[in-house]
Design a protein around this motif. Structure first.
Motif, short mmCIF file in Angstrom:
data_model
loop_
_atom_site.label_atom_id
_atom_site.label_comp_id
_atom_site.label_asym_id
_atom_site.label_seq_id
_atom_site.Cartn_x
_atom_site.Cartn_y
_atom_site.Cartn_z
N UNK A 256 31.64 36.21 35.76
CA UNK A 256 32.07 35.22 36.75
C UNK A 256 33.06 35.79 37.77
N UNK A 257 33.56 37.00 37.52
CA UNK A 257 34.69 37.48 38.31
C UNK A 257 34.33 37.68 39.78
N UNK A 258 33.10 38.11 40.08
CA UNK A 258 32.73 38.34 41.47
C UNK A 258 32.73 37.06 42.29
N UNK A 259 32.45 35.94 41.64
CA UNK A 259 32.43 34.65 42.33
C UNK A 259 33.78 33.95 42.27
N UNK A 260 34.73 34.56 41.56
CA UNK A 260 36.00 33.87 41.34
C UNK A 260 37.18 34.48 42.08
N UNK A 261 36.90 35.19 43.17
CA UNK A 261 37.96 35.89 43.89
C UNK A 261 39.06 34.96 44.38
N UNK A 262 38.70 33.70 44.66
CA UNK A 262 39.66 32.76 45.25
C UNK A 262 39.93 31.56 44.35
N UNK A 263 39.65 31.69 43.06
CA UNK A 263 39.86 30.57 42.14
C UNK A 263 40.60 31.03 40.89
N UNK A 264 41.16 30.07 40.19
CA UNK A 264 41.85 30.34 38.93
C UNK A 264 40.90 29.99 37.78
N UNK B 136 45.34 31.24 44.34
CA UNK B 136 44.52 31.65 43.19
C UNK B 136 43.76 32.92 43.54
N UNK B 137 43.68 33.83 42.56
CA UNK B 137 43.05 35.12 42.82
C UNK B 137 42.41 35.66 41.55
N UNK B 138 41.09 35.71 41.53
CA UNK B 138 40.34 36.33 40.43
C UNK B 138 40.74 35.77 39.07
N UNK B 139 41.08 34.48 39.03
CA UNK B 139 41.45 33.84 37.77
C UNK B 139 42.93 33.64 37.58
#
Length: 281
Positions: free
Chosen positions: A192-200, A268-271
């Motif tokens: 999921x990390x590639x899609x989570x660059x701007x989320x926690x 938020x950044x990469x989780x």
């Protein structure tokens, strides 16, 4: 007599590097970068001669360690994020006298702290990335202290912070003290990390981060320090939040009564949860 004239909790997210580069993410971390630049400008206005960076990307398993080299220079590529951080040149003078004094003060408190002058002891990106924006000309000295502490007590990190303050006071240095690390730090799982660059990655972590920032805004540092051990554990604090414990140790721990100024609002950044926050000294 020396003095800590600036203190801050800062971000070092590697996405700041790709934010500089042409492509789909160019400019994505402008707020974080500009916040670090603002803090660097403040440091110059305050005539800071030494940055002390509490680096949660320098992992240590035994003792506390300080990079006390007279000069650090090299070209850095991150083993963790080589696709984000590669071939970053750096060249900073150190402050070995102050480094040795910090170690000596800590040892006198019963804490095993060592200052090293080893040219092959490189800096980590928790130091290199913020210095890229805060210390662009490289004219301010840099001391890096390991703050990813795997088998250490937060109480010991508090005492290391006290030692930093005492050593600075006995020096002739004007210091900016930087706790370089995130708030909560549960990076997205790999798929999921590639899609989570701007989320926690955890709403619980986010709500805890926001509550902590609220406590800081209210000046309720006593409550924050009471919850710090559980917060660090349950919200996956980066480096165990030893950088934060050192910072508060240097500021007076639960006797600290200063105000904070949010330089870069929570993002938020990469989780993970990130900020740039200035602490009144």
């Amino acid at each position: 007599m020396g003095e800590i004239v600036l203190a801050a909790k800062i971000t070092h997210v590697p996405s700041m590097i790709i934010s500089e580069q042409p492509g789909p993410h160019q400019g994505c971390r402008d707020a974080a970068i500009n916040g670090l630049k603002q803090l660097g400008d403040m440091a110059r206005e305050l005539e800071v001669d030494t940055f002390i960076v509490l680096d949660t990307h320098w992992l240590v398993n035994a003792a506390f360690h300080i990079n006390g080299n007279r000069r650090n220079e090299g070209v850095y590529t991150s083993h963790e994020f080589p696709h984000f951080i590669q071939n970053l040149s750096y060249d900073y003078k150190g402050n070995p006298e102050l480094s040795q004094s910090i170690a000596g003060k800590a040892v006198a408190k019963g804490i095993n702290v060592m200052s090293h002058e080893v040219p092959s002891l490189d800096l980590e990106y928790g130091t290199i990335v913020p210095m890229r924006y805060m210390n662009k000309p490289g004219d301010i000295k840099v001391i890096s202290i390991a703050a990813w502490c795997t088998r250490h007590e937060l109480e010991d990190s508090r005492r290391v912070g006290e030692a930093i303050a005492e050593a600075v006071k006995e020096s002739d240095s004007r210091v900016a003290l930087l706790a370089s690390g995130s708030l909560s730090h549960l990076i997205w799982e790999n798929r999921k990390v590639d899609d989570g660059l701007f989320t926690i990655s955890s709403e619980f972590n986010k709500q805890m981060d926001l509550r902590v920032l609220e406590l800081w805004q209210q000046g309720d540092f006593k409550t924050f320090l009471k919850i710090l051990p559980e917060y660090a554990e349950k919200c996956n604090g980066e480096g165990g939040m030893h950088d934060t414990a050192m910072l508060f140790g240097a500021l007076g721990w639960d006797q600290y009564e200063g105000r904070i100024e949010t330089i870069t609002p929570y993002f938020e950044s990469s989780g993970t949860g990130q900020v740039n926050v200035l602490f009144e000294v």
